[in-house]
Scaffold this motif. Structure first.
Motif, PDB file in Angstrom:
ATOM      1  N   GLY A  37     -46.675  72.960-100.650  1.00 24.09           N
ATOM      2  CA  GLY A  37     -45.084  72.556-100.887  1.00 24.09           C
ATOM      3  C   GLY A  37     -44.734  71.991 -99.641  1.00 24.09           C
ATOM      4  O   GLY A  37     -45.181  72.147 -98.617  1.00 24.09           O
ATOM      5  N   VAL A  38     -43.490  71.223 -99.656  1.00 25.18           N
ATOM      6  CA  VAL A  38     -42.992  70.405 -98.639  1.00 25.18           C
ATOM      7  C   VAL A  38     -41.570  70.946 -98.004  1.00 25.18           C
ATOM      8  O   VAL A  38     -40.782  71.661 -99.137  1.00 25.18           O
ATOM      9  N   PHE A  39     -41.581  71.473 -96.845  1.00 22.86           N
ATOM     10  CA  PHE A  39     -40.229  72.251 -96.332  1.00 22.86           C
ATOM     11  C   PHE A  39     -39.895  71.322 -95.208  1.00 22.86           C
ATOM     12  O   PHE A  39     -40.223  70.494 -94.409  1.00 22.86           O
ATOM     13  N   ALA A  40     -38.349  71.752 -95.041  1.00 22.41           N
ATOM     14  CA  ALA A  40     -37.711  70.864 -94.280  1.00 22.41           C
ATOM     15  C   ALA A  40     -37.747  71.390 -92.594  1.00 22.41           C
ATOM     16  O   ALA A  40     -37.669  72.768 -92.605  1.00 22.41           O
ATOM     17  N   LYS A  41     -38.231  70.451 -91.900  1.00 27.36           N
ATOM     18  CA  LYS A  41     -38.158  71.118 -90.462  1.00 27.36           C
ATOM     19  C   LYS A  41     -36.922  71.185 -89.733  1.00 27.36           C
ATOM     20  O   LYS A  41     -36.645  72.025 -88.858  1.00 27.36           O
ATOM     21  N   VAL A  42     -36.218  70.249 -90.237  1.00 27.12           N
ATOM     22  CA  VAL A  42     -34.546  70.081 -89.563  1.00 27.12           C
ATOM     23  C   VAL A  42     -33.674  70.265 -90.841  1.00 27.12           C
ATOM     24  O   VAL A  42     -34.006  70.273 -91.970  1.00 27.12           O
ATOM     25  N   LYS A  43     -32.477  70.162 -90.372  1.00 26.87           N
ATOM     26  CA  LYS A  43     -31.331  70.000 -91.464  1.00 26.87           C
ATOM     27  C   LYS A  43     -31.485  68.571 -92.186  1.00 26.87           C
ATOM     28  O   LYS A  43     -31.255  67.591 -91.253  1.00 26.87           O
ATOM     29  N   PHE A  44     -31.019  68.556 -93.434  1.00 28.80           N
ATOM     30  CA  PHE A  44     -30.640  67.347 -94.085  1.00 28.80           C
ATOM     31  C   PHE A  44     -29.336  67.080 -94.803  1.00 28.80           C
ATOM     32  O   PHE A  44     -28.967  68.288 -95.342  1.00 28.80           O
ATOM     33  N   THR A  45     -28.861  66.101 -94.724  1.00 30.60           N
ATOM     34  CA  THR A  45     -27.372  66.011 -95.344  1.00 30.60           C
ATOM     35  C   THR A  45     -27.479  65.555 -96.885  1.00 30.60           C
ATOM     36  O   THR A  45     -28.461  64.774 -96.999  1.00 30.60           O
ATOM     37  N   LYS A  46     -26.622  66.013 -97.733  1.00 26.82           N
ATOM     38  CA  LYS A  46     -26.664  65.528 -99.212  1.00 26.82           C
ATOM     39  C   LYS A  46     -26.630  64.043 -99.251  1.00 26.82           C
ATOM     40  O   LYS A  46     -26.111  63.378 -98.424  1.00 26.82           O
ATOM     41  N   GLY A  47     -27.308  63.498 -99.944  1.00 30.75           N
ATOM     42  CA  GLY A  47     -27.548  61.966-100.059  1.00 30.75           C
ATOM     43  C   GLY A  47     -28.580  61.319 -99.169  1.00 30.75           C
ATOM     44  O   GLY A  47     -29.060  60.355 -99.533  1.00 30.75           O
TER      45      GLY A  47
END
Ligand code: SAM
Length: 512
Positions: A37-47
């Motif tokens: 599975g792929v995980f976020a290493k940092v925060k991402f914002t909607k859009g």
């Protein structure tokens, strides 16, 4: 000072597609039951643009052909762009380029945080993944594959509801079932040989005979009394009365032992006790698994060849009323035939040509296992369950034997009968549920073939509510920080975004 306008997510996407690479900020991790599975290493914002789902661009016909020939790889998505349909096939695992998008897993409505959209990149459709919500560090990226009745969901459901045995028979193809069955047969047969040797060892050892420890052999009158007494009393007497307990519980076999007019005398009783326990356990395994094998394969003629005392029905009849197992043995083929598919005439050869019906010893354990009529509907499944259970019976019986505990062994053998019956019923339920799953999958598979507008049906059903409610506000705020791609040509007239409902996977992600 004028604030620098934030780049539109679709422009970011196109520039990443041009660069033929993944952006930073993700890592891959193995997840139980899901694979990678792929995980976020940092925060991402909607859009925000996240990743490209990169693969080979195929025509629908080419995609369909591969699906037919190879089955679903779980990596082929059928999409529509500007009224045309395509297939993006990411089955091939690449070393370089945008490789992460294809590893993003499916999520349920309440867990999705990614929205797939189709962009037109220089006349070529590309699938890009955007953040549907804000995504926290460490969160797994998930989007809805747009396929109902995903096979792994069905399997998990059946597993939760029915336990692991049922899941064995759920969601597996006929050929896989056959493989499992033959491997089980081998394991049962190996286990049986092991058990036989352990029984021989046990018999050789003087102190190990559990039955001889019975201090009070019954007199003839006690024995007669026992024949007509309650199951509880009988079951307390010892292993040889086990069939009576079962017969009493199961009326259709009531005559097997209660009609026996030749009760054993004390000596016979004693002798029976001293030898029957280990023998019963060792022979019943062979008989049950052999019956299953015979039922499965009429040509399998050596399964029972190792039986030291095979008798035909007529031989049994000739043996006369002095034989305590006469009635029981005559029942043998009939009971075996319960395992056969009554609708399959070829099955009848399996046991009519078999001149080795079960012996009385076998019947002590066999009736409860074999008598359930439900398996007649699905011989194969029943055999599978029987094989599984035979293996367990042998394993546990072997353990109990080692513990030299006739009563616990007797109780165990009594308990397993009903367990097996319910397992078979559970399995059949799962099979039926699976049949309907396959039906709905076939329907899902048909829908996209009918045209682009019907592709959306699958997704519409799954996401329409949440998506519809967000799409309007998204359109309104398309140039704000919360920008999410909309279903219009962009200003440059080149990139083209189709919202979720046009994105669907042609078939289930796992071959069934
Ligand atoms: C596009 S691939 C995703 C990457 C995949 N997990 C891998 O390791 O290659 C789709 C496959 O992942 C698995 N998968 C995806 N989502 C899943 C989920 N929610 N639960 C279980 N398996 C899942 C299924 O085997 C499916 O066929």
């Amino acid at each position: 000072m004028r604030r620098k306008r934030r780049e539109k997510p679709e422009d970011v996407a196109i520039s990443m597609v041009k660069r033929k690479t993944d952006r930073d900020g993700f890592y891959v991790k193995e997840i139980p039951q899901k694979g990678r599975g792929v995980f976020a290493k940092v925060k991402f914002t909607k859009g925000e643009f996240l990743l490209q789902y990169a693969g080979s661009l195929l025509s629908v016909n080419e995609g369909d052909k591969l699906e037919e020939e190879e089955g679903s790889s779980g990596f082929r998505f059928f999409i529509s762009c500007k009224g045309k349909e395509f297939c993006i096939d990411a089955t091939e695992e690449r070393e370089t380029g945008p490789i992460l998008g294809r590893l993003v897993n499916h999520g349920e409505k309440n867990e999705v945080n990614v929205k797939p959209s189709i962009l037109d990149f220089e006349g070529t459709p590309v699938i890009c993944l955007f953040a549907l919500t804000d995504i926290a560090e460490g969160e797994e990226l998930l989007y809805d594959y747009g396929v109902s009745n995903l096979p792994w969901k069905q399997q998990a459901k059946a597993h939760n509801e029915n336990g692991s045995t049922s899941s064995v028979a759920t969601g597996i193809s006929a050929s896989l079932k056959k493989d499992i069955l033959s491997s089980l047969e081998k394991r049962v047969s190996d286990q049986h040989s092991e058990l036989i040797s352990s029984v021989i060892d046990t018999e050789d050892s003087p102190e190990s005979n559990a039955s001889t420890s019975d201090p009070t052999p019954m007199t003839e009158s006690e024995q007669n009394e026992k024949e007509s007494s309650s199951p509880t009393k009988i079951s307390a007497e010892g292993l040889e009365t086990f069939s009576l307990v079962m017969d009493t519980k199961e009326p259709s076999y009531g005559d097997v032992s209660t009609s026996d007019s030749q009760p054993m005398n004390a000596n016979e009783q004693n002798e029976e006790r001293s030898s029957s326990q280990e023998k019963d356990i060792s022979t019943i395994g062979t008989k049950i698994s052999s019956s299953v094998m015979h039922t499965e394969d009429p040509s399998n003629s050596n399964a029972l060849n190792s039986d030291p005392q095979p008798m035909t029905v007529s031989e049994r009849n000739k043996k006369g009323s002095s034989s305590p197992d006469k009635d029981i043995t005559v029942e043998g083929p009939e009971i075996c035939s319960l395992l056969m598919d009554p609708e399959d005439p070829s099955d009848s050869s399996a046991l009519t040509s078999d001149s080795q019906p079960m012996t009385a010893d076998d019947m002590k354990f066999a009736p409860k296992i074999l008598m359930k009529e439900t398996p007649m509907k699905h011989t194969e499944v029943s055999s599978l369950v029987l094989n599984l259970e035979t293996e367990n019976v042998l394993k546990d019986a072997s353990q109990l034997l080692n513990e030299k505990s006739p009563l616990s062994l007797e109780k165990y053998m009594s308990d397993i009968g009903s367990e097996i019956c319910s397992l078979i019923m559970d399995t059949e339920d799962s099979l039926e549920c699976n049949a309907s799953t396959i039906d709905s999958q076939l329907m899902t598979q048909d829908i996209p073939a009918k045209g682009p507008e019907t592709c959306s049906l699958v997704m519409d059903n799954e996401v329409s509510e949440s998506d519809a409610s967000t799409s309007e506000s998204e359109s309104e705020s398309s140039h704000s920080d919360d920008y999410v791609p909309e279903s219009d040509y962009s200003e440059d007239g080149e990139s083209y975004v189709i919202p979720l409902p046009r994105f669907t996977q042609r078939s289930g992600c796992v071959s069934v």
